[in-house]
Design an enzyme around this catalytic site. Structure first.
Site, PDB file in Angstrom:
ATOM      1  N   SER A  88      -0.916   7.631  -8.486  1.00 11.62           N
ATOM      2  CA  SER A  88      -2.165   7.023  -8.939  1.00 11.62           C
ATOM      3  C   SER A  88      -3.361   7.925  -8.625  1.00 11.62           C
ATOM      4  O   SER A  88      -3.539   8.354  -7.492  1.00 11.62           O
ATOM      5  CB  SER A  88      -2.333   5.664  -8.250  1.00 11.62           C
ATOM      6  OG  SER A  88      -3.495   5.056  -8.731  1.00 11.62           O
ATOM      7  N   GLY A  89      -4.151   8.238  -9.656  1.00 15.97           N
ATOM      8  CA  GLY A  89      -5.327   9.076  -9.472  1.00 15.97           C
ATOM      9  C   GLY A  89      -5.061  10.561  -9.691  1.00 15.97           C
ATOM     10  O   GLY A  89      -5.945  11.391  -9.504  1.00 15.97           O
ATOM     11  N   THR A  94      -3.811   9.639 -17.136  1.00 19.29           N
ATOM     12  CA  THR A  94      -4.506   9.048 -18.278  1.00 19.29           C
ATOM     13  C   THR A  94      -5.458  10.070 -18.904  1.00 19.29           C
ATOM     14  O   THR A  94      -5.537  10.186 -20.132  1.00 19.29           O
ATOM     15  CB  THR A  94      -5.266   7.782 -17.838  1.00 19.29           C
ATOM     16  OG1 THR A  94      -4.303   6.878 -17.303  1.00 19.29           O
ATOM     17  CG2 THR A  94      -5.991   7.134 -18.980  1.00 19.29           C
ATOM     18  N   ASN A 105      -8.077   4.975  -7.274  1.00 21.01           N
ATOM     19  CA  ASN A 105      -8.601   5.489  -8.539  1.00 21.01           C
ATOM     20  C   ASN A 105      -9.616   4.500  -9.114  1.00 21.01           C
ATOM     21  O   ASN A 105      -9.322   3.323  -9.246  1.00 21.01           O
ATOM     22  CB  ASN A 105      -7.411   5.668  -9.505  1.00 21.01           C
ATOM     23  CG  ASN A 105      -7.811   6.257 -10.832  1.00 21.01           C
ATOM     24  OD1 ASN A 105      -8.995   6.497 -11.087  1.00 21.01           O
ATOM     25  ND2 ASN A 105      -6.834   6.487 -11.681  1.00 21.01           N
ATOM     26  N   SER A 132      -8.066   3.003 -12.586  1.00 20.53           N
ATOM     27  CA  SER A 132      -6.613   3.003 -12.472  1.00 20.53           C
ATOM     28  C   SER A 132      -5.963   2.163 -13.573  1.00 20.53           C
ATOM     29  O   SER A 132      -6.368   1.027 -13.823  1.00 20.53           O
ATOM     30  CB  SER A 132      -6.220   2.457 -11.101  1.00 20.53           C
ATOM     31  OG  SER A 132      -4.834   2.565 -10.929  1.00 20.53           O
ATOM     32  N   SER A 133      -4.959   2.750 -14.226  1.00 21.04           N
ATOM     33  CA  SER A 133      -4.228   2.001 -15.265  1.00 21.04           C
ATOM     34  C   SER A 133      -3.384   0.950 -14.565  1.00 21.04           C
ATOM     35  O   SER A 133      -2.572   1.288 -13.717  1.00 21.04           O
ATOM     36  CB  SER A 133      -3.302   2.919 -16.049  1.00 21.04           C
ATOM     37  OG  SER A 133      -3.952   4.106 -16.402  1.00 21.04           O
ATOM     38  N   GLY A 165       1.026   5.199 -11.872  1.00 21.97           N
ATOM     39  CA  GLY A 165       1.630   6.127 -10.914  1.00 21.97           C
ATOM     40  C   GLY A 165       2.278   5.427  -9.738  1.00 21.97           C
ATOM     41  O   GLY A 165       1.994   4.255  -9.448  1.00 21.97           O
ATOM     42  N   GLU A 204       3.049   4.096  -6.211  1.00 28.31           N
ATOM     43  CA  GLU A 204       2.083   3.590  -5.237  1.00 28.31           C
ATOM     44  C   GLU A 204       2.705   3.467  -3.859  1.00 28.31           C
ATOM     45  O   GLU A 204       3.482   2.564  -3.598  1.00 28.31           O
ATOM     46  CB  GLU A 204       1.534   2.236  -5.699  1.00 28.31           C
ATOM     47  CG  GLU A 204       0.794   2.352  -7.014  1.00 28.31           C
ATOM     48  CD  GLU A 204      -0.074   1.158  -7.345  1.00 28.31           C
ATOM     49  OE1 GLU A 204       0.017   0.144  -6.626  1.00 28.31           O
ATOM     50  OE2 GLU A 204      -0.825   1.252  -8.316  1.00 28.31           O
TER      51      GLU A 204
HETATM   52  P1  ATP Z   1      -3.374   5.750 -12.341  1.00 27.96           P
HETATM   53  O1  ATP Z   1      -1.908   5.872 -12.097  1.00 27.96           O
HETATM   54  O2  ATP Z   1      -4.066   5.041 -11.219  1.00 27.96           O
HETATM   55  O3  ATP Z   1      -3.723   5.205 -13.672  1.00 27.96           O
HETATM   56  P2  ATP Z   1      -4.064   8.400 -13.328  1.00 27.96           P
HETATM   57  O4  ATP Z   1      -3.048   9.422 -12.934  1.00 27.96           O
HETATM   58  O5  ATP Z   1      -4.002   7.886 -14.704  1.00 27.96           O
HETATM   59  O6  ATP Z   1      -3.995   7.240 -12.236  1.00 27.96           O
HETATM   60  P3  ATP Z   1      -6.691   9.264 -14.104  1.00 27.96           P
HETATM   61  O7  ATP Z   1      -7.320   7.958 -14.357  1.00 27.96           O
HETATM   62  O8  ATP Z   1      -6.249  10.063 -15.262  1.00 27.96           O
HETATM   63  O9  ATP Z   1      -5.491   9.065 -13.056  1.00 27.96           O
HETATM   64  O10 ATP Z   1      -7.663  10.186 -13.243  1.00 27.96           O
HETATM   65  C1  ATP Z   1      -8.453   9.674 -12.194  1.00 27.96           C
HETATM   66  C2  ATP Z   1      -9.846  10.285 -12.228  1.00 27.96           C
HETATM   67  O11 ATP Z   1      -9.762  11.664 -11.895  1.00 27.96           O
HETATM   68  C3  ATP Z   1     -10.508  10.238 -13.581  1.00 27.96           C
HETATM   69  O12 ATP Z   1     -11.215   9.046 -13.781  1.00 27.96           O
HETATM   70  C4  ATP Z   1     -11.441  11.433 -13.516  1.00 27.96           C
HETATM   71  O13 ATP Z   1     -12.616  11.102 -12.796  1.00 27.96           O
HETATM   72  C5  ATP Z   1     -10.673  12.421 -12.665  1.00 27.96           C
HETATM   73  N1  ATP Z   1      -9.918  13.383 -13.500  1.00 27.96           N
HETATM   74  C6  ATP Z   1      -8.597  13.366 -13.802  1.00 27.96           C
HETATM   75  N2  ATP Z   1      -8.253  14.403 -14.579  1.00 27.96           N
HETATM   76  C7  ATP Z   1      -9.363  15.115 -14.785  1.00 27.96           C
HETATM   77  C8  ATP Z   1      -9.689  16.328 -15.500  1.00 27.96           C
HETATM   78  N3  ATP Z   1      -8.779  17.019 -16.179  1.00 27.96           N
HETATM   79  N4  ATP Z   1     -10.975  16.766 -15.468  1.00 27.96           N
HETATM   80  C9  ATP Z   1     -11.921  16.100 -14.785  1.00 27.96           C
HETATM   81  N5  ATP Z   1     -11.678  14.969 -14.079  1.00 27.96           N
HETATM   82  C10 ATP Z   1     -10.435  14.471 -14.076  1.00 27.96           C
HETATM   83 MG    MG Z   2      -3.921   6.043 -15.496  1.00 28.09          MG
END
Ligand code: ATP
Ligand code: MG
Length: 708
Positions: free
Chosen positions: A146-147, A151, A196, A199-200, A417, A419
């Site tokens: 997660s984070g 996404t 996050n 977070s999805s 992701g 947890e």
């Molecule tokens: P979860 O499992 O909780 O959904 P995730 O892996 O989907 O987590 P994201 O929501 O994609 O995580 O990323 C978390 C945050 O990190 C985003 O909101 C953004 O602020 C930052 N982030 C992620 N990837 C990038 C990137 N390529 N460039 C800039 N910031 C990023």
């Molecule tokens: Mg996500």
């Protein structure tokens, strides 16, 4: 002859004539007035500073320390992408980098994977080209905790297709809808968590459908298990789903009036922060001290509201439908404010006169039962609304051209992701982590398998590498009759004295000796003091997590919903766990039928901060993502493989017999060439269509020879 030096992703240095005859190094931005030698040195220094762009090129490739060091070097230079062969490792930069512009997209379009620096666009482009040239459906699997940036990565790929794929007016509408489905689903399915801010809280698999011209013409989304419990309860420092705050903060005055809402999230029990200690008191959320501030600095609910409304319109919702949807969201908030009273221990609603009368129709529930019925209803309403929303989006993305139903597909998987948590996990976390186990298994099988397939197809023998196969954990969870889900089903649907404790006892009896299962009971009959009597621990591939049995068997309510006759019927109703297991099995089937590409996302720190490289945290992820094994598999075989034609074209000048043109079979030309270069038999193998080179240094030496 003027030369251009370029650091290509694999870390090789290529000397090739510049387009306009200029001497220019793209990676280190050196113009070649100092001569080729100086540029070469500068390129080598740059390589030392930025590390290698493909881990395969690490001299000490079995060293985890060298792996981490390479990540660190690159992260420091904002180079967040690195390959392991064709797998993309991505570090979350937690800052906006200027690497997602239209120019960048153009740079990756139609260009060979290895000729440009590693990028998420290269993965997108590679899948797209494979789909077009080989006609095989593709999928891109994005994993990480997660984070870690899953996404964001999936959105970047979608944007890449939206910009670079051919378009017509009709296609443009689909492109817009595909893109706009994101803000909608994120509003209803994402929330701020400790890990996050966005977070999805659901899993998502999205097919993008392309017609024979390669234009995106449709799409389809499958959603997985929304974390519905969030509607009625959030942990300290977390929020409910974004949409609630967006509506309250951004909703127009008129709209709020029609929905009977006030512009103050603290008025609503489901949005008021309940401190963890008070949570047991199900009925008294109103007078909580320490209310959670609705605003989060990285989230602008008001502007998001505008974006979501616009997105809903693009997708095809009319005004009435939007209002209906918001009505349901508002009704969940109202439902949350229903309070119960009652002098004799039974519940009656005290909040509103009319509902009060209605409540008499309700069977005599005690306060706790009434509160949990209210919460269950709220969760069900929200969950069903979410599914309805996904169906609506699917209808608007459906490929409508009847003349040709044939299309190719690229699937994007962005699932919640893994947890790991110090606090005890609930049923939903159990499902999330189980899902991640399945995906890890798929990764292991497919990365090994695809490697093996290629050697087989090319007629080359090799020794497989040892790796940890997490199938043992997947079996522990899902095996028929013996797995945790089967036992849970049995206990949930068993009439009589089934309870949380009988469930745990059954688990102990069946899987108690399993290497990845732990409870408070020790083998010698003593108890493990650090664990509660109502929980069990799973040793997941990514870490240990405790789960509470009470939350696990929450779906025993199901038991009460089915009458005994129905239960004794041969066709037993399915529990939530079994439904989830079935939907995952289906997902695995879908993924297996496609050609996969992998993006492995890494979270650099827990503080959501730019520039912070937390080595312990990163090392842990490198370990459980199996990146070292992945690298070893890649290296155990042959680091490089090139089609005979490509190899010959590049190096033919090094051998008088192949220069300027080789007239015979390409394979024979390559054989003549490498013989002339003095390749030793253990350094390479000749496959059916490609030459396989074991060590990078062999190829480096050949590259060096080009210079002299
Ligand atoms: P979860 O499992 O909780 O959904 P995730 O892996 O989907 O987590 P994201 O929501 O994609 O995580 O990323 C978390 C945050 O990190 C985003 O909101 C953004 O602020 C930052 N982030 C992620 N990837 C990038 C990137 N390529 N460039 C800039 N910031 C990023
Ligand atoms: Mg996500």
């Amino acid at each position: 002859m003027e030369l251009r030096i370029q650091l290509i992703p694999t870390g090789e240095i290529i000397l090739a004539p510049g387009k306009n005859g200029e001497n220019y190094c793209h990676s280190c931005k050196v113009v070649g007035s100092d001569g080729v030698r100086a540029m070469m040195e500068s390129a080598l220094t740059a390589r030392d500073r930025v590390g290698v762009q493909d881990f395969v090129l690490l001299e000490n490739y079995t060293s985890e320390a060298a792996f981490i060091e390479n990540l660190r070097k690159r992260f420091k230079e904002n180079l967040i992408y690195t390959y392991i062969g064709s797998v993309l490792v991505s570090m979350n930069p937690y800052r906006d980098l200027e690497i997602y512009t239209k120019n960048h997209m153009e740079r990756y379009r139609g260009v060979n994977f290895y000729e440009v620096s590693p990028h998420i666009y290269a993965v997108g482009d590679n899948s797209y080209r494979s789909m077009r040239t080989e006609g095989k459906d593709q999928c891109i699997l994005i994993s990480g905790e997660s984070g870690a940036g899953k996404t964001e990565a999936s959105k970047k790929i979608l944007q890449y297709y939206a910009v670079t794929c051919p378009a017509s007016d009709k296609v443009q509408t689909i492109k817009d809808r595909l893109l706009q489905s994101n803000p909608v689903l994120e509003a209803f399915g994402n929330a701020k968590t400790l890990r996050n801010d966005n977070s999805s809280r659901f899993g998502k698999y999205m097919d993008i459908q392309f017609d024979f011209k390669g234009a995106p013409v449709g799409g389809h989304i499958i959603n997985y298990l929304l974390e519905k419990s969030r509607v009625v309860h959030q942990n300290h420092g977390e929020r409910n789903f974004h949409i609630f705050y967006q509506l309250i903060e951004g909703g127009e005055e008129d709209l709020l009036r029609r929905l009977g809402l006030e512009r103050n999230s603290q008025q609503y029990q489901f949005l008021v922060k309940v401190s963890d200690n008070n949570y047991t008191d199900l009925n008294s959320r109103q007078n909580q001290i320490n209310p959670f501030p609705p605003g989060v600095s990285s989230i602008n609910d008001r502007s998001e509201w505008k974006a979501v409304k616009k997105a809903l319109t693009v997708i095809g919702f009319n005004e009435d439908e939007i209002e209906e949807l918001l009505n349901i969201i508002a009704s969940v908030l109202h439902l949350g404010n229903v309070q119960y009273g009652g002098e004799d221990g039974t519940a009656c609603i005290t909040t509103d006169t009319q509902i009060k009368y209605l409540s008499r129709l309700v069977s005599p529930l005690n306060l706790e039962q009434a509160s949990s019925a209210r919460d269950a209803l709220s969760k069900a309403v929200y969950g069903r609304t979410f599914t309805w929303l996904v169906n609506k989006i699917n209808a608007s993305l459906a490929y409508k051209d009847d003349s040709s139903k044939h299309y190719s597909v690229i699937g994007l998987l962005d699932i919640y992701g893994f947890e790991v948590s110090k606090t005890t996990g609930n049923f939903e976390q159990f499902c999330i982590n189980y899902c991640n186990e399945k995906l890890q298994q798929l990764f292991i099988e497919l990365t090994l398998k695809s490697e093996q397939d290629e050697y087989e197809a090319e007629g080359i023998t090799w020794e497989p590498v040892q790796y940890f196969n997490n199938k043992i954990i997947c079996d522990l969870v899902e095996e028929k009759f013996k797995g945790i889900i089967s036992i849970l089903d049995e206990e949930c649907l068993r009439p009589g004295d089934a309870s949380d404790i009988t469930f745990l006892e059954k688990l102990e009896g069946t899987v108690g000796g399993h290497a990845h299962f732990v409870t408070h009971k020790l083998a010698d009959g003593k108890t493990r003091k650090v664990m509660g009597r109502d929980e069990f621990r799973l040793l997941h591939y990514a870490g240990e997590v405790n789960y509470n049995v009470m939350c696990m068997s929450e779906n025993k309510i199901l038991n009460q919903c089915f009458d005994r006759e129905e239960l004794s019927d041969k066709k037993r109703p399915e529990t939530a766990a079994t439904q989830f297991k079935a939907s995952l099995a289906k997902l695995m089937e879908i993924l297996m039928s496609k050609e996969p590409s992998y993006v492995r996302c890494i979270k650099p720190n827990d503080a959501k901060q730019a520039g912070r490289f937390d080595e312990v945290l990163i090392r842990h992820q490198v370990k459980y993502l199996g990146l070292m094994e992945n690298l070893r598999v890649r290296r155990a075989g042959f680091s490089y493989r090139r089609h005979y034609e490509v190899f010959l074209r590049r190096y033919k000048s090094l051998c008088p017999e192949t220069w300027p043109n080789w007239q015979g079979k390409k394979q024979d030309g390559v054989a003549t060439l490498v013989k002339h270069l003095g390749y030793k038999p253990e350094e390479y193998k000749m496959g059916r269509s490609k030459i396989f080179i074991r060590f990078p240094k062999t190829l480096f030496a050949t590259e060096d020879a080009l210079e002299t």
